[in-house]
Motif scaffolding. Structure first.
Motif, PDB file in Angstrom:
ATOM      1  N   THR A  69     106.888  97.171 117.996  1.00 49.89           N
ATOM      2  CA  THR A  69     108.236  96.688 117.608  1.00 49.89           C
ATOM      3  C   THR A  69     108.845  97.775 116.713  1.00 49.89           C
ATOM      4  OG1 THR A  69     107.130  94.647 117.622  1.00 49.89           O
ATOM      5  CG2 THR A  69     109.248  94.796 116.796  1.00 49.89           C
ATOM      6  N   GLY A  70     110.159  97.799 116.883  1.00 47.57           N
ATOM      7  CA  GLY A  70     110.902  98.578 115.817  1.00 47.57           C
ATOM      8  C   GLY A  70     111.075 100.120 116.100  1.00 47.57           C
ATOM      9  N   GLN A  71     110.081 100.411 117.198  1.00 49.78           N
ATOM     10  CA  GLN A  71     110.049 101.767 117.895  1.00 49.78           C
ATOM     11  C   GLN A  71     110.657 101.786 119.082  1.00 49.78           C
ATOM     12  OE1 GLN A  71     108.531 104.266 115.653  1.00 49.78           O
ATOM     13  NE2 GLN A  71     108.500 102.634 114.355  1.00 49.78           N
ATOM     14  N   ARG A  72     111.365 100.681 119.816  1.00 54.89           N
ATOM     15  CA  ARG A  72     111.661 100.869 121.084  1.00 54.89           C
ATOM     16  C   ARG A  72     113.128 101.171 121.311  1.00 54.89           C
ATOM     17  NH1 ARG A  72     108.505  95.653 123.797  1.00 54.89           N
ATOM     18  NH2 ARG A  72     106.637  96.086 123.320  1.00 54.89           N
ATOM     19  N   GLY A  73     113.778 101.133 120.178  1.00 55.89           N
ATOM     20  CA  GLY A  73     115.392 101.200 120.331  1.00 55.89           C
ATOM     21  C   GLY A  73     115.931  99.788 120.518  1.00 55.89           C
ATOM     22  N   THR A  74     115.283  98.905 120.108  1.00 52.28           N
ATOM     23  CA  THR A  74     115.865  97.556 120.266  1.00 52.28           C
ATOM     24  C   THR A  74     115.859  97.123 118.698  1.00 52.28           C
ATOM     25  OG1 THR A  74     113.722  96.495 120.297  1.00 52.28           O
ATOM     26  CG2 THR A  74     114.650  96.943 122.515  1.00 52.28           C
ATOM     27  N   ALA A  75     116.948  96.148 118.503  1.00 50.40           N
ATOM     28  CA  ALA A  75     116.917  95.491 117.355  1.00 50.40           C
ATOM     29  C   ALA A  75     117.333  93.888 117.636  1.00 50.40           C
ATOM     30  CB  ALA A  75     117.906  95.853 116.507  1.00 50.40           C
TER      31      ALA A  75
ATOM     32  N   CYS B  30     112.140  77.563 129.635  1.00 47.37           N
ATOM     33  CA  CYS B  30     112.309  78.177 130.925  1.00 47.37           C
ATOM     34  C   CYS B  30     111.610  79.477 130.765  1.00 47.37           C
ATOM     35  CB  CYS B  30     113.750  78.282 131.542  1.00 47.37           C
ATOM     36  SG  CYS B  30     114.680  79.168 130.247  1.00 47.37           S
ATOM     37  N   GLY B  31     111.657  80.139 129.600  1.00 46.36           N
ATOM     38  CA  GLY B  31     110.911  81.209 129.243  1.00 46.36           C
ATOM     39  C   GLY B  31     111.986  82.465 128.848  1.00 46.36           C
ATOM     40  N   LYS B  32     113.116  82.082 128.654  1.00 47.07           N
ATOM     41  CA  LYS B  32     114.083  82.915 128.369  1.00 47.07           C
ATOM     42  C   LYS B  32     113.907  83.601 126.910  1.00 47.07           C
ATOM     43  CE  LYS B  32     117.609  79.466 126.855  1.00 47.07           C
ATOM     44  NZ  LYS B  32     116.881  78.348 126.925  1.00 47.07           N
ATOM     45  N   SER B  33     113.758  82.797 125.762  1.00 53.31           N
ATOM     46  CA  SER B  33     113.371  83.163 124.526  1.00 53.31           C
ATOM     47  C   SER B  33     112.158  84.190 124.769  1.00 53.31           C
ATOM     48  CB  SER B  33     113.257  82.304 123.520  1.00 53.31           C
ATOM     49  OG  SER B  33     114.380  81.636 123.378  1.00 53.31           O
ATOM     50  N   THR B  34     111.025  83.632 125.134  1.00 54.09           N
ATOM     51  CA  THR B  34     109.807  84.404 125.265  1.00 54.09           C
ATOM     52  C   THR B  34     110.104  85.812 126.222  1.00 54.09           C
ATOM     53  OG1 THR B  34     108.555  82.546 125.896  1.00 54.09           O
ATOM     54  CG2 THR B  34     107.519  84.378 126.344  1.00 54.09           C
ATOM     55  N   LEU B  35     110.942  85.797 127.107  1.00 53.13           N
ATOM     56  CA  LEU B  35     111.316  87.180 127.681  1.00 53.13           C
ATOM     57  C   LEU B  35     111.962  87.895 126.578  1.00 53.13           C
ATOM     58  CD1 LEU B  35     111.212  88.772 130.240  1.00 53.13           C
ATOM     59  CD2 LEU B  35     113.501  87.803 130.969  1.00 53.13           C
ATOM     60  N   LEU B  36     112.935  87.630 126.113  1.00 53.58           N
ATOM     61  CA  LEU B  36     113.590  88.213 124.995  1.00 53.58           C
ATOM     62  C   LEU B  36     112.884  88.745 124.013  1.00 53.58           C
ATOM     63  CD1 LEU B  36     116.699  88.745 124.102  1.00 53.58           C
ATOM     64  CD2 LEU B  36     116.263  87.249 122.254  1.00 53.58           C
ATOM     65  N   ARG B  37     111.799  87.945 123.429  1.00 54.00           N
ATOM     66  CA  ARG B  37     110.825  88.270 122.531  1.00 54.00           C
ATOM     67  C   ARG B  37     109.834  89.429 122.948  1.00 54.00           C
ATOM     68  NH1 ARG B  37     110.061  85.270 117.985  1.00 54.00           N
ATOM     69  NH2 ARG B  37     107.778  85.518 118.252  1.00 54.00           N
ATOM     70  N   MET B  38     109.708  89.440 124.295  1.00 50.76           N
ATOM     71  CA  MET B  38     108.758  90.256 124.964  1.00 50.76           C
ATOM     72  C   MET B  38     109.599  91.706 124.996  1.00 50.76           C
ATOM     73  SD  MET B  38     106.280  88.814 127.649  1.00 50.76           S
ATOM     74  CE  MET B  38     107.481  88.015 128.716  1.00 50.76           C
ATOM     75  N   ILE B  39     110.575  91.799 125.411  1.00 47.95           N
ATOM     76  CA  ILE B  39     111.541  92.939 125.233  1.00 47.95           C
ATOM     77  C   ILE B  39     111.480  93.613 124.029  1.00 47.95           C
ATOM     78  CG2 ILE B  39     113.561  93.968 125.522  1.00 47.95           C
ATOM     79  CD1 ILE B  39     114.518  91.495 127.592  1.00 47.95           C
ATOM     80  N   ALA B  40     111.658  92.593 122.770  1.00 47.98           N
ATOM     81  CA  ALA B  40     111.668  93.186 121.360  1.00 47.98           C
ATOM     82  C   ALA B  40     110.329  93.594 120.898  1.00 47.98           C
ATOM     83  CB  ALA B  40     112.029  92.147 120.443  1.00 47.98           C
ATOM     84  N   GLY B  41     109.295  93.175 121.680  1.00 47.83           N
ATOM     85  CA  GLY B  41     107.887  93.487 121.243  1.00 47.83           C
ATOM     86  C   GLY B  41     107.235  92.521 120.281  1.00 47.83           C
ATOM     87  N   HIS B  42     107.704  91.319 120.223  1.00 45.14           N
ATOM     88  CA  HIS B  42     107.425  90.131 119.290  1.00 45.14           C
ATOM     89  C   HIS B  42     106.021  89.508 120.019  1.00 45.14           C
ATOM     90  CE1 HIS B  42     109.719  91.123 115.647  1.00 45.14           C
ATOM     91  NE2 HIS B  42     110.894  91.042 116.763  1.00 45.14           N
ATOM     92  N   GLU B  43     106.210  89.483 121.483  1.00 42.83           N
ATOM     93  CA  GLU B  43     105.088  88.839 122.129  1.00 42.83           C
ATOM     94  C   GLU B  43     104.555  90.071 123.052  1.00 42.83           C
ATOM     95  OE1 GLU B  43     104.536  85.755 122.114  1.00 42.83           O
ATOM     96  OE2 GLU B  43     106.179  84.806 120.842  1.00 42.83           O
ATOM     97  N   THR B  44     103.365  89.894 123.071  1.00 37.13           N
ATOM     98  CA  THR B  44     102.697  90.797 124.074  1.00 37.13           C
ATOM     99  C   THR B  44     102.667  90.332 125.519  1.00 37.13           C
ATOM    100  OG1 THR B  44     100.518  89.628 123.601  1.00 37.13           O
ATOM    101  CG2 THR B  44     100.899  91.645 122.359  1.00 37.13           C
ATOM    102  N   LEU B  45     102.780  91.267 126.486  1.00 36.10           N
ATOM    103  CA  LEU B  45     102.906  90.872 127.824  1.00 36.10           C
ATOM    104  C   LEU B  45     101.138  90.188 128.340  1.00 36.10           C
ATOM    105  CD1 LEU B  45     105.292  92.480 127.328  1.00 36.10           C
ATOM    106  CD2 LEU B  45     105.078  93.252 129.881  1.00 36.10           C
ATOM    107  N   THR B  46     101.194  89.422 129.351  1.00 31.92           N
ATOM    108  CA  THR B  46      99.864  89.125 129.926  1.00 31.92           C
ATOM    109  C   THR B  46      99.565  90.028 130.849  1.00 31.92           C
ATOM    110  OG1 THR B  46     100.412  86.829 129.275  1.00 31.92           O
ATOM    111  CG2 THR B  46      98.523  87.290 130.967  1.00 31.92           C
ATOM    112  N   ALA B  47     100.847  90.522 131.780  1.00 36.19           N
ATOM    113  CA  ALA B  47     100.746  91.278 133.002  1.00 36.19           C
ATOM    114  C   ALA B  47     102.118  92.145 132.979  1.00 36.19           C
ATOM    115  CB  ALA B  47     100.213  90.756 134.029  1.00 36.19           C
ATOM    116  N   GLY B  48     102.369  93.186 133.719  1.00 36.83           N
ATOM    117  CA  GLY B  48     103.586  93.836 134.059  1.00 36.83           C
ATOM    118  C   GLY B  48     103.949  94.871 132.907  1.00 36.83           C
ATOM    119  N   SER B  49     105.054  95.449 133.085  1.00 39.79           N
ATOM    120  CA  SER B  49     105.660  96.252 132.158  1.00 39.79           C
ATOM    121  C   SER B  49     107.132  96.305 131.783  1.00 39.79           C
ATOM    122  CB  SER B  49     105.375  97.831 132.919  1.00 39.79           C
ATOM    123  OG  SER B  49     106.293  97.886 133.941  1.00 39.79           O
TER     124      SER B  49
END
Lengths: 270, 285, 374
Positions: free
Chosen positions: C75-81, C43-62
């Motif tokens: 990744t690692g500079q976003r204040g996420t872990a 459904c895209g939930k893991s992809t979304l999580l990985r985009m927040i972390a920066g492990h996946e690049t976005l095709t569009a949006g912010s």
């Protein structure tokens, strides 16, 4: 699931396996023994005394050509192949985890390199050097021919090694702020290290013992396997066995070092 | 962020570049030269099918190929039987994993040693005054030494099997040890005995390993000239050993044409085997 | 503006070649909240999580964290872990070195790394194992090490990818409590991907239900469970029966709905409905009783009992009702055993009209919760 142990089948198979091991090592052991043949001894049993005469003869006599030079060239080529194979195969292996355009071309080129008759590839390399006006030399065209043998093996081993590598380790490192080289240095290489030793072992030993691909590429200076191959055709004393024992001892030492290193690392991790 | 997608290309670049330079270009060189002409001293660029015409009209070509294929098939046959039996014993009859791995390594160690040395190590064993003949005469089985042992086709095949069987053991062992124990238990549950299991479960599931091993053996035997030259005592020839003579006489274009034909043959054999087994997924398992 | 890890996802799309994993998605996750993303496999939930972390690049949006656009931040500079499903503990490093790894990348001195690593291990009660390697630990212990490693950089957002899926049932329930307590103590945002409904309902301040790369509904656990937006949500979150029909007549915002086998129901709706339009509504399984309806404001159905499952505090009664998907009733055990039923009985079921909840959304997929695959 194991089949019933101590059955007739077990004993038959165990016997077969023992025979195979004897087949594999027996002749080698015979020449190791015969290489210590006494001074007046010949190429076959019986042993006429035990001596290290033929080993001394190898390097003292000029009859056998430049064995010392050949040995040092082979060792240098082995080390160079080891380094280049380990480094390029590490990166290529990492790359092959992704689908990328051209990956199957590279893969099939590697398979081709593996199955093409070695001397023919050597012929091609030698002719290529002639055509572009370079003189075939043991360290240029010679090294290239060795790499054509070690690189495919290195890649196949990297595939097997990376099979047990979890990509999440790299992501975890990146998540901790690590850049590409930091991830490689602190996570990827240390975790893969035992596998890289295996790649290095292949890189060295395959190069060190390479004969067919070298024949037409080393130019004027021979490598050790070529010297030995020449000796098989014109040396009729136990010196032939002595060089066999000597070069096998080097191979076994390298194999031993690799195995010990791998098992020490594995033991420390478990 | 685009460097993320560039990454595999950069990582693969050194390897790919090296491979193209030391494999791709040399093979292209061979193909090119095979159309050239020579007077025995210099090469003359041309686009001539003469070398191929000679190759295909010479009765020697067919004889050489038949001999080489004979050696290949014999080696395949023996190494398959030995490789399968040894792997079968190691995987299914050796209980301790440690012993299993140790015995497996014992089979593979010679791979990292010199093939030349392993080849000549048969000489003192098989020779007229060798260990085997002494033993046979010693127990009175024969009065005269057996001459067919050394410098014969027998010695050639024996040496091939000795040198190359481990290329069969490694992939077969690998395939076999991946057979899930529960599959065998399920077969036994269904009433199968050891022989049924061997025929219906183990052999089919080991096919990929056998195919992989066959690739190596086909390539190695068909590409050999050294073993056949030394161990037959100069009596037999193979495709490559004949080619080596041409090379020694500096008939490079003729040799190149023969080389191109052999490479094509080997690649055809290998791709036939590859149709049966996808080695890339096999290796990735 | 909140400074404790508010996440703003705007028009985010992720495509893998022709496949759209996340489709023009907007979502706001409150700073300092516990957010659970749930949905079936793919459904895209893991992809979304990985985009927040920066492990996946976005095709569009912010993506904005605390108002800062981090779309192109490393990744690692976003204040996420992130805490990985497999934990991804480094097998060659001791627990201390594993936990202090982010500090090593930060070029913190060895002594300080050791001290802070020990502190963190102490917090997860593993200090006594500080010099062990991950392979010597149990699954639950490994998970706590992974948590410690993620938290050592004091992130504002902790991203958890199926954190409990590798644990056994007992440990899972215990770690669930620990995660919730930890989030309360730290006051940072937790974004937790799961495919287990009870986990999401128990933990989340905000539940995000996804399907086919979009957010189907977001709200509190209670809203999601009690007021599902669509038949998909009602089915996926469970506990509901869904009845489909069309509007017969409408008065005072109340619709008379007719189901396909002729039963009439009164359904109140938050929006205007027109006679003739199709309508889905849900009834909670635990609000239904067996027996003939008493009084006017009751809805009723008749069906044959096909299955009975004793569940301890209640009995799950399955009815075969003509024209419906399986109709389930949860009867409290005491109510059930007053008048026990048997399979094959024909029974009437009834419930108050107010229980009929109009499902506004059209998404009618079955939403079977499946194992999530990556």
């Amino acid at each position: 699931m194991k089949f019933s142990n101590r059955s007739l089948a077990f004993y038959l198979l165990a016997g077969f396996f023992a025979l195979f091991v004897a087949f594999l090592y027996g002749p080698m052991i015979i020449i190791f023994v015969l290489s210590f043949q006494g001074e007046s001894g010949g190429l076959t049993f019986p042993m006429r005394g035990v001596s290290t005469h033929w080993f001394a003869d190898l390097f003292a006599s000029s009859r056998y050509g430049d064995l010392g030079g050949a040995l040092s060239r082979s060792l240098i080529l082995g080390l160079a192949s080891l380094a280049i194979t380990a480094v390029t195969c590490l990166f290529a292996g990492l790359a092959f985890r992704n689908k990328f355009i051209g990956s199957s071309v590279i893969f099939y080129l590697a398979i081709t390199s593996l199955v093409v008759p070695g001397i023919l590839l050597g012929l091609g390399l030698g002719q290529l050097f002639q055509l572009v006006g370079l003189r075939p030399n043991w360290f240029t065209s010679g090294l290239a021919s060795h790499l054509s043998w070690t690189l495919p093996f290195g890649l196949l081993i990297m595939f097997a090694v990376l099979n047990r590598f979890d990509g999440a380790w790299e992501e975890a490192a990146r998540d901790a702020g690590a850049k590409y080289w930091e991830t490689l240095k602190f996570v990827t290489i240390p975790i893969l290290f035992p596998g890289l030793i295996a790649v290095a072992l292949f890189g060295f030993t395959l190069s060190y013992d390479e004969l067919q691909r070298s024949l037409l590429t080393v130019g004027a200076d021979n490598t050790l396997p070529i010297e030995i191959a020449n000796m098989t055709q014109n040396v009729t004393t136990p010196a032939l066995y002595a060089i066999g024992t000597f070069t096998s001892a080097i191979s076994f030492t390298v194999i031993g070092i690799a195995f010990v290193a791998i098992s020490i690392i594995q033991k420390r991790r478990n | 962020m685009t460097n993320r997608s560039l990454k595999p290309y950069l990582e693969a670049l050194p390897y790919a570049l090296l491979l193209v330079l030391i494999v791709g270009v040399p093979i292209a060189t061979l193909i090119t030269i095979s159309f050239w002409e020579t007077d025995g001293l210099l090469l003359y660029p041309a686009f001539s099918f003469e070398n191929y015409r000679e190759l295909f009209t010479s009765s020697l070509t067919l004889t050489l190929y038949l001999d080489t294929i004979k050696f290949t098939l014999l080696t395949l046959f023996f190494s398959m039987i030995i490789g399968f039996t040894c792997s079968y014993f190691l995987v299914f009859f050796v209980k301790s994993l440690k012993v299993q791995i140790a015995l497996f390594l014992l089979c593979t160690v010679p791979f990292w040693t010199s093939a030349t040395i392993r080849m000549i190590s048969w000489v003192p064993f098989l020779g007229k005054e060798g260990v085997f003949n002494s033993a046979v005469q010693g127990i009175g089985l024969t009065d005269t030494p057996l001459e067919f042992l050394l410098f014969s086709d027998f010695a050639v095949v024996l040496t091939y099997v000795h040198l190359f069987t481990l290329f069969m053991i490694v992939p077969i062992f690998n395939s076999m040890s991946k057979i899930s124990p529960s599959v065998i238990e399920a077969a036994r549950d269904a009433g199968a005995n050891d022989f049924d299991i061997l025929i219906n479960i183990i052999i089919p599931l080991t096919k990929t390993g056998i195919a992989l091993g066959s690739i190596f053996i086909v390539a190695l035997v068909m590409g050999d000239f050294f073993v056949v030259r030394i161990m037959s005592g100069g009596q037999s020839a193979s495709v490559v050993s004949a080619m080596k003579n041409e090379i020694d006489q500096l008939y490079y274009p003729q040799a190149a044409a023969a080389a191109v034909l052999l490479i094509a043959m080997v690649l055809i054999f290998v791709s036939l085997i590859l149709r049966v087994v996808d080695i890339r997924t096999e290796l990735a398992r | 503006m909140s400074m404790n890890g508010e996440i703003l996802i705007e028009r985010v799309t992720k495509k893998y070649g022709p496949v759209t994993a996340v489709d023009n998605l907007d979502l706001k996750i409150e700073g300092g909240s516990y957010c659970c993303m749930i949905g079936p496999s793919g459904c895209g939930k893991s992809t979304l999580l990985r985009m927040i972390a920066g492990h996946e690049t976005l095709t569009a949006g912010s993506i904005k964290i605390n108002g800062n656009d981090v779309t192109n931040v490393r990744t690692g500079q976003r204040g996420t872990a992130m805490m990985f499903q497999s934990y991804a503990l480094f097998p060659h490093l001791t627990l201390t070195d594993n936990v202090a790894f982010p500090l090593k990348i930060d070029k913190v001195s060895t002594a300080e790394r050791r001290e802070r690593g020990h502190e963190m291990l102490d917090r997860v009660q593993l200090l006594h194992l500080a010099d062990r390697l991950p392979s010597e630990l149990s699954g639950g212990q490994q998970q706590r090490v992974a948590l410690a490693r993620a938290l050592i950089t004091n992130p504002q957002v902790l991203l958890l990818d199926e954190p409990l899926s590798a644990l056994d049932e007992f440990l899972r329930l215990r770690m669930r409590v620990e995660l919730k307590r930890l989030q309360n103590d730290l006051g940072i945002t937790f974004v937790h991907v799961t495919h287990t409904q009870p986990e999401a309902i128990a933990l989340a301040d905000q539940v995000v239900v996804m399907d086919h790369g979009i957010v189907e509904q977001t709200g509190s656990s209670r809203e999601i469970y009690d007021e599902p937006h669509s038949p998909y949500i009602a089915r996926f979150m469970g506990g509901q029966n869904i009845i489909s029909g069309s509007v017969d007549s409408e008065e005072n915002g109340q619709a008379m709905a007719v189901d396909f086998s002729g039963n009439r129901f009164v359904v109140s709706s938050k929006r205007d409905v027109k006679a003739g339009e199709e309508l889905n509504f849900a009834i909670r399984r635990d609000r239904i009783r067996i027996g003939s309806a008493d009084g006017d404001h009751q809805s009723a159905l008749t069906g044959i009992v096909t299955n009975l499952e004793y569940q301890g505090t209640f009995v799950k009664v399955a009815l075969d009702v003509e024209g419906h998907e399986e109709f389930i009733i949860y009867l409290p055990d005491d109510v059930f055993f007053e008048n026990p039923l048997e399979t094959g009985h024909t029974v009437s079921a009834h419930w108050p009209n107010e229980m009929n909840f109009h499902l506004l959304g059209k998404n009618d997929s079955t939403g079977n919760p499946m194992e999530d695959s990556h």
